[in-house]
Design a protein around this motif. Structure first.
Motif, PDB file in Angstrom:
ATOM      1  N   UNK A  65       0.784  -1.363   0.132  1.00 52.42           N
ATOM      2  CA  UNK A  65       0.105  -0.130   0.168  1.00 52.42           C
ATOM      3  C   UNK A  65       0.866   1.149   0.131  1.00 52.42           C
ATOM      4  N   UNK A  66       2.147   1.190   0.758  1.00 50.09           N
ATOM      5  CA  UNK A  66       3.012   2.418   0.748  1.00 50.09           C
ATOM      6  C   UNK A  66       3.468   2.646  -0.393  1.00 50.09           C
ATOM      7  N   UNK A  67       3.822   1.513  -1.119  1.00 55.17           N
ATOM      8  CA  UNK A  67       4.596   1.698  -2.460  1.00 55.17           C
ATOM      9  C   UNK A  67       3.529   2.116  -3.465  1.00 55.17           C
ATOM     10  N   UNK A  68       2.293   1.847  -3.478  1.00 52.49           N
ATOM     11  CA  UNK A  68       1.389   2.326  -4.270  1.00 52.49           C
ATOM     12  C   UNK A  68       0.999   3.733  -4.206  1.00 52.49           C
ATOM     13  N   UNK A  69       1.159   4.236  -2.929  1.00 54.79           N
ATOM     14  CA  UNK A  69       0.775   5.760  -2.471  1.00 54.79           C
ATOM     15  C   UNK A  69       1.916   6.520  -3.257  1.00 54.79           C
ATOM     16  N   UNK A  70       3.170   6.094  -2.741  1.00 59.73           N
ATOM     17  CA  UNK A  70       4.201   6.857  -3.214  1.00 59.73           C
ATOM     18  C   UNK A  70       4.411   6.744  -4.713  1.00 59.73           C
ATOM     19  N   UNK A  71       4.325   5.808  -5.433  1.00 58.56           N
ATOM     20  CA  UNK A  71       4.334   5.778  -6.588  1.00 58.56           C
ATOM     21  C   UNK A  71       3.395   6.502  -7.440  1.00 58.56           C
ATOM     22  N   UNK A  72       1.893   6.502  -6.904  1.00 59.85           N
ATOM     23  CA  UNK A  72       1.072   7.307  -7.965  1.00 59.85           C
ATOM     24  C   UNK A  72       1.250   8.654  -7.468  1.00 59.85           C
ATOM     25  N   UNK A  73       1.882   9.149  -6.111  1.00 59.19           N
ATOM     26  CA  UNK A  73       2.026  10.656  -5.997  1.00 59.19           C
ATOM     27  C   UNK A  73       3.248  11.012  -6.796  1.00 59.19           C
ATOM     28  N   UNK A 122     -11.971   1.500   7.122  1.00 62.35           N
ATOM     29  CA  UNK A 122     -11.507   2.708   7.838  1.00 62.35           C
ATOM     30  C   UNK A 122      -9.966   2.464   8.279  1.00 62.35           C
ATOM     31  N   UNK A 123      -9.591   1.410   8.786  1.00 66.28           N
ATOM     32  CA  UNK A 123      -8.409   1.312   9.236  1.00 66.28           C
ATOM     33  C   UNK A 123      -7.365   1.223   8.015  1.00 66.28           C
ATOM     34  N   UNK A 124      -7.634   0.824   6.913  1.00 70.49           N
ATOM     35  CA  UNK A 124      -6.712   0.752   5.794  1.00 70.49           C
ATOM     36  C   UNK A 124      -6.671   2.470   5.525  1.00 70.49           C
ATOM     37  N   UNK A 125      -7.744   3.127   5.416  1.00 66.02           N
ATOM     38  CA  UNK A 125      -7.730   4.721   5.124  1.00 66.02           C
ATOM     39  C   UNK A 125      -6.994   5.331   5.903  1.00 66.02           C
ATOM     40  N   UNK A 126      -6.908   4.856   7.398  1.00 65.18           N
ATOM     41  CA  UNK A 126      -6.083   5.621   8.443  1.00 65.18           C
ATOM     42  C   UNK A 126      -4.669   5.449   7.999  1.00 65.18           C
ATOM     43  N   UNK A 127      -4.064   4.271   7.488  1.00 60.88           N
ATOM     44  CA  UNK A 127      -2.963   4.017   7.223  1.00 60.88           C
ATOM     45  C   UNK A 127      -2.452   4.844   5.953  1.00 60.88           C
ATOM     46  N   UNK A 128      -3.243   5.047   5.131  1.00 60.75           N
ATOM     47  CA  UNK A 128      -3.121   5.831   4.085  1.00 60.75           C
ATOM     48  C   UNK A 128      -3.062   7.286   4.331  1.00 60.75           C
ATOM     49  N   UNK A 129      -3.825   7.661   5.268  1.00 58.98           N
ATOM     50  CA  UNK A 129      -3.704   9.181   5.803  1.00 58.98           C
ATOM     51  C   UNK A 129      -2.241   9.348   6.487  1.00 58.98           C
ATOM     52  N   UNK A 241      -0.633  -2.744 -11.236  1.00 62.21           N
ATOM     53  CA  UNK A 241       0.776  -2.995 -11.510  1.00 62.21           C
ATOM     54  C   UNK A 241       1.634  -3.787 -10.367  1.00 62.21           C
ATOM     55  N   UNK A 242       0.755  -3.362  -9.222  1.00 63.63           N
ATOM     56  CA  UNK A 242       1.739  -3.731  -8.014  1.00 63.63           C
ATOM     57  C   UNK A 242       0.725  -4.934  -7.405  1.00 63.63           C
ATOM     58  N   UNK A 243      -0.362  -5.428  -8.076  1.00 63.56           N
ATOM     59  CA  UNK A 243      -1.029  -6.619  -7.530  1.00 63.56           C
ATOM     60  C   UNK A 243      -1.413  -6.410  -6.052  1.00 63.56           C
ATOM     61  N   UNK A 244      -2.294  -5.144  -6.091  1.00 60.44           N
ATOM     62  CA  UNK A 244      -2.728  -4.866  -4.772  1.00 60.44           C
ATOM     63  C   UNK A 244      -4.235  -5.731  -4.540  1.00 60.44           C
ATOM     64  N   UNK A 245      -4.305  -6.375  -3.274  1.00 60.25           N
ATOM     65  CA  UNK A 245      -5.664  -6.759  -2.959  1.00 60.25           C
ATOM     66  C   UNK A 245      -6.966  -6.106  -3.218  1.00 60.25           C
ATOM     67  N   UNK A 246      -8.054  -6.361  -3.624  1.00 60.14           N
ATOM     68  CA  UNK A 246      -9.176  -5.679  -3.927  1.00 60.14           C
ATOM     69  C   UNK A 246      -9.458  -4.527  -3.005  1.00 60.14           C
ATOM     70  N   UNK A 247      -9.305  -4.808  -1.576  1.00 63.83           N
ATOM     71  CA  UNK A 247      -9.701  -3.923  -0.900  1.00 63.83           C
ATOM     72  C   UNK A 247      -8.742  -2.628  -0.662  1.00 63.83           C
ATOM     73  N   UNK A 248      -7.386  -2.942  -0.696  1.00 64.22           N
ATOM     74  CA  UNK A 248      -6.505  -2.025  -0.585  1.00 64.22           C
ATOM     75  C   UNK A 248      -6.347  -1.192  -1.877  1.00 64.22           C
ATOM     76  N   UNK A 249      -6.890  -1.801  -3.039  1.00 64.47           N
ATOM     77  CA  UNK A 249      -6.968  -1.156  -4.516  1.00 64.47           C
ATOM     78  C   UNK A 249      -8.077  -0.278  -4.415  1.00 64.47           C
ATOM     79  N   UNK A 250      -9.099  -0.481  -3.987  1.00 71.11           N
ATOM     80  CA  UNK A 250     -10.655   0.223  -3.919  1.00 71.11           C
ATOM     81  C   UNK A 250     -10.203   1.404  -2.956  1.00 71.11           C
ATOM     82  N   UNK A 251      -9.457   1.264  -1.729  1.00 73.28           N
ATOM     83  CA  UNK A 251      -9.193   2.562  -0.866  1.00 73.28           C
ATOM     84  C   UNK A 251      -8.218   3.482  -1.548  1.00 73.28           C
ATOM     85  N   UNK A 252      -7.296   2.936  -2.102  1.00 75.39           N
ATOM     86  CA  UNK A 252      -6.360   3.834  -3.028  1.00 75.39           C
ATOM     87  C   UNK A 252      -6.933   4.777  -3.986  1.00 75.39           C
TER      88      UNK A 252
END
Length: 302
Positions: A65-73, A122-129, A241-252
């Motif tokens: 999830x961290x890799x996806x966030x920083x790659x997209x940003x 919400x737990x995943x969203x808090x991690x993203x925040x 690209x990073x093969x995120x699971x469905x929930x993590x991908x949706x939150x992203x």
């Protein structure tokens, strides 16, 4: 009615209600700034703190999830720098456009994720925040100050004083030290957090300024299209690209599909940026998100 529309219409109804209440002068003009400060400094940090204190920080999904966030940003920021050089934007204009492209309405995002994905979302969203809020604040301050130069202290102080960042850091610390939320503190924070999202959405509506939509229509339309359509498409591509699971991908994707943050206006005005452009971007993106978010979320669920 589809699950997506069922989750979204109450949220946008609160935004519209906030707009109508302020225009009618109810309860008073002085109420809204105070309500916004109460939410920003107490209620919303309570939600972030409690979510992160109980979040699965040791989850094996966190590195992805961290890799996806920083790659997209990173991709979006690189594109913004290239366009800035091509168009020759000054810091004031670039800062507003960058925030319109990168920042997001946290209140709306957590309300959507909570409605669609529950506590796990919400737990995943808090991690993203915890990952995105410090990063985007740093980029926003730099973008608005690049021309006149800025010290390391000038960059870091707005971040270190940000109550959302402090709440994320505190919740993560409690989690890592395995303190949890003892002695009924979980219930106290839950009561504070329960008031945060509805009040936040009312304040988003109260802050809308339709008078700013008649200015700079070209840049408003282009930036809004990029934020509401291209950014979630890019996030979806990164998730695949990073093969995120469905929930993590949706939150992203949800976070990258949100309209820009109302708080961007205060930062832009404080640092001498194009505050009129910023107000127009906030208003137009929030209004058009009524149509774009159901479309993006429908694509996620197909």
């Amino acid at each position: 009615m589809t699950p997506v529309l069922s989750a979204l219409w109450p949220l946008f109804t609160l935004i519209i209600l906030g707009y109508l209440l302020r225009r009618q002068g109810f309860p008073s003009e002085s109420f809204w700034p105070g309500a916004d400060r109460l939410n920003y400094f107490l209620l919303f940090p309570s939600l972030l703190f409690s979510s992160l204190a109980l979040a699965p920080l040791h989850s094996p999904a966190l590195p992805g999830l961290a890799a996806a966030v920083f790659l997209a940003l990173g991709l979006a920021w690189l594109a913004l720098l290239l366009v800035r050089r091509w168009r020759g934007w000054g810091a004031g204009r670039f800062g507003a456009i960058a925030q319109g492209t990168l920042r997001f309405n946290t209140y709306l995002g957590l309300a959507i994720i909570g409605s669609l994905f529950g506590q796990e979302g919400l737990a995943l969203a808090a991690l993203m925040l915890a990952l995105m809020v410090p990063t985007l604040n740093l980029l926003s301050v730099w973008a608005l100050s690049a021309e006149r130069g800025i010290s390391l202290k000038g960059l870091l102080l707005p971040i270190l004083r940000n109550p959302l960042i402090l709440a994320c850091a505190g919740g993560a610390l409690f989690n890592l030290l395995d303190i949890g939320l003892p002695w009924g503190s979980d219930r106290l924070l839950a009561l504070l957090a329960a008031a945060s999202l509805p009040l936040g959405l009312l304040c988003v509506g109260a802050a809308l300024n339709l008078g700013e939509l008649g200015r700079q229509l070209g840049v408003l339309g282009v930036n809004t299209g990029i934020r509401l359509l291209l950014m979630p498409l890019m996030a979806f591509g990164v998730a695949r690209l990073l093969n995120l699971p469905a929930l993590e991908a949706s939150v992203l994707v949800v976070f990258f599909a949100l309209p820009t943050a109302p708080t961007a206006y205060a930062l832009t005005r404080q640092l001498g940026g194009d505050s009129q452009l910023m107000a127009g971007l906030i208003t137009l993106q929030t209004l058009l998100a009524v149509a774009s978010l159901p479309l993006v979320l429908a694509l996620l669920t197909t």
